[in-house]
Design an enzyme around this catalytic site. Sequence first.
Site, PDB file in Angstrom:
ATOM      1  N   ARG A 261       0.775  -1.143   0.272  1.00 25.86           N
ATOM      2  CA  ARG A 261       0.126  -0.147   0.118  1.00 25.86           C
ATOM      3  C   ARG A 261       0.903   1.195  -0.188  1.00 25.86           C
ATOM      4  NH1 ARG A 261      -5.246  -1.940   3.679  1.00 25.86           N
ATOM      5  NH2 ARG A 261      -5.304  -3.846   2.949  1.00 25.86           N
ATOM      6  N   ARG A 276       1.594   1.599  10.390  1.00 28.39           N
ATOM      7  CA  ARG A 276       1.376   1.703   9.128  1.00 28.39           C
ATOM      8  C   ARG A 276       2.510   1.652   7.891  1.00 28.39           C
ATOM      9  NH1 ARG A 276      -3.071   4.315   7.256  1.00 28.39           N
ATOM     10  NH2 ARG A 276      -3.809   4.690   9.435  1.00 28.39           N
ATOM     11  N   GLU A 350      -6.961  -0.626  14.812  1.00 29.10           N
ATOM     12  CA  GLU A 350      -7.700  -1.673  13.954  1.00 29.10           C
ATOM     13  C   GLU A 350      -6.636  -2.543  13.440  1.00 29.10           C
ATOM     14  OE1 GLU A 350      -9.218   0.442  10.499  1.00 29.10           O
ATOM     15  OE2 GLU A 350      -8.953  -1.631   9.426  1.00 29.10           O
ATOM     16  N   SER A 353     -10.682  -6.306   9.515  1.00 25.67           N
ATOM     17  CA  SER A 353     -11.725  -5.623   8.985  1.00 25.67           C
ATOM     18  C   SER A 353     -12.599  -6.827   8.048  1.00 25.67           C
ATOM     19  CB  SER A 353     -11.104  -4.385   7.769  1.00 25.67           C
ATOM     20  OG  SER A 353     -12.196  -3.925   7.531  1.00 25.67           O
ATOM     21  N   ARG A 392       1.643  -5.837  11.698  1.00 26.62           N
ATOM     22  CA  ARG A 392       0.764  -4.993  12.723  1.00 26.62           C
ATOM     23  C   ARG A 392       0.368  -5.712  14.046  1.00 26.62           C
ATOM     24  NH1 ARG A 392      -4.317  -1.054  10.994  1.00 26.62           N
ATOM     25  NH2 ARG A 392      -2.851   0.120   9.865  1.00 26.62           N
TER      26      ARG A 392
END
Length: 428
Positions: A261, A276, A350, A353, A392
């Site tokens: 990403r 991130r 988070e 998802s 993460r």
Amino acid sequence: MLDIKFVRDNPDLVKAGAVKKRLPDRVAVVDRVLALDVELRALLPRIESMRAEQRQAGKAMGRLAAEERECHLAAQKRLKEELQQLEDQEKDLRARLEREALLLPNVPAPEVPEGKDDTENQEVRRVGAVPAFGFTPRAHYEVGERQGWLDFERAANLAGSRNYFLFGELAWLHDAVLRFAADHMSGKGFTLVDPPLLVRDLAMVGTAFFPGGEEQAYRCEKDELNLIGTAEVPVTSIHQGEILDEADLPKRYVGRSACFRREAGTYGKDTRGLYRVHQFHKVEQVIVDVADPEVSRRHHEEIVRNAEEVLQAFELPYRVVAVCGGDLGVPQIFKYDIECWMPSRNHYGETHSASRFHDFQARRLNLRYRRKADGKVAFCHTLNNTVIASPRILIALLEIHQQADGTVRLPKALVPYMRGKEVLGRPL
RNA sequence: GGAGAGGUGGCAGAGCGGCUGAAUGCAGCGGUCUUGAAAACCGCCGUGCCGAGAGGCACCGGGGGUUCGAAUCCCCCCCUCUCCGCCA
């Protein structure tokens, strides 16, 4: 993609959905789509009757004697030119309609909470106690750097910011959580998939990352390929263009892939540590099944539970939130996020998802099945959820299970995946 | 990367300028027969769009073109297979 008939019959519902999702510019799209649709349908009967005429005349021509043809030819040629013009119009209209229709957001479920962004997501449940440390807990990057497991500086030198080196036991742990997650899902009848990481636009548009998400994807222009940001893209696209047999549904896949990403527009946000980053690995669950909202709902609860089981095995405190309208993406009908407690953020962060799409992706992917009941063909429903995303999740693991002496305790479930080791690192 | 062969309905596989939305087989659905099932026999059986309906139109990998008319001819792209080259 929404069913154009549905949009025709429920324009206000679609608009209200865009408003709830805080996509004001998409409200106008509804009117543009409808206008183009009206224009197109006004044009079609004219074109069709001309084509019918042309066909009939053409067939008659075949039976005609050579000398009789001459007089018919002139008329046919005129018709052809006229038709050509209308067909160009039709093609242009269809292209514009398609372009606009791809922008229409899926209609959020009534139970999606109102709200502008992730601060207004609604907590559904909390599981596990936030730990009280008998010492001042360190952030994961401190824990990691002290043990020589993490290096952001050298990674930035050769790859830019938001990159990392994982060394030694932490690299193994990264591997272990992914392997645990894949095993866990495999035991539930999900088929492990190692998918292509570079995909055509077809898959990006089909899963609804494009149009809109182009800035978030790395693109190899030379080959017109995109690096995936999640295994959802290739795995949901597996049966693209197919008509599946209802007897073969549901399809349950667990994809395992690297994810890329660009994180454009996030400058200054979450700049420290592993939260991130440009590249990570993820184990992702994907379900393709019949078009039944009730069945979809059950699958949704199921895939959330699957992820929760992993977090419970990792002995991590977390909460489940119902994502509010403003934080919901274009394609989703409903979304749960799972957030793990992260002491360094002094908040839940988070980590998962879980999305429900109904047939929104399936329409774009032309992913269908034949119904047993009536033999008709219908678009499938698709869903997906993270099982584990690493590094993460390592944030939570390092921070929650750190000990006063700088070592990290391993949850029992992971011990076999770390060759029997119960503690990582050496006392400092 | 170079040379060739090919991509047709859920599958297999004919067709190679007009009578083909497409033969035939398998699978599927309905029926006859049977105590039941199988077999055999008979019928139905692609998808999408427009239309109240009758019906019409589109689709033979995708996109352009030739032609009065294209699944059929030409060009570009994608995919599969075979041979050669290169390579983890």
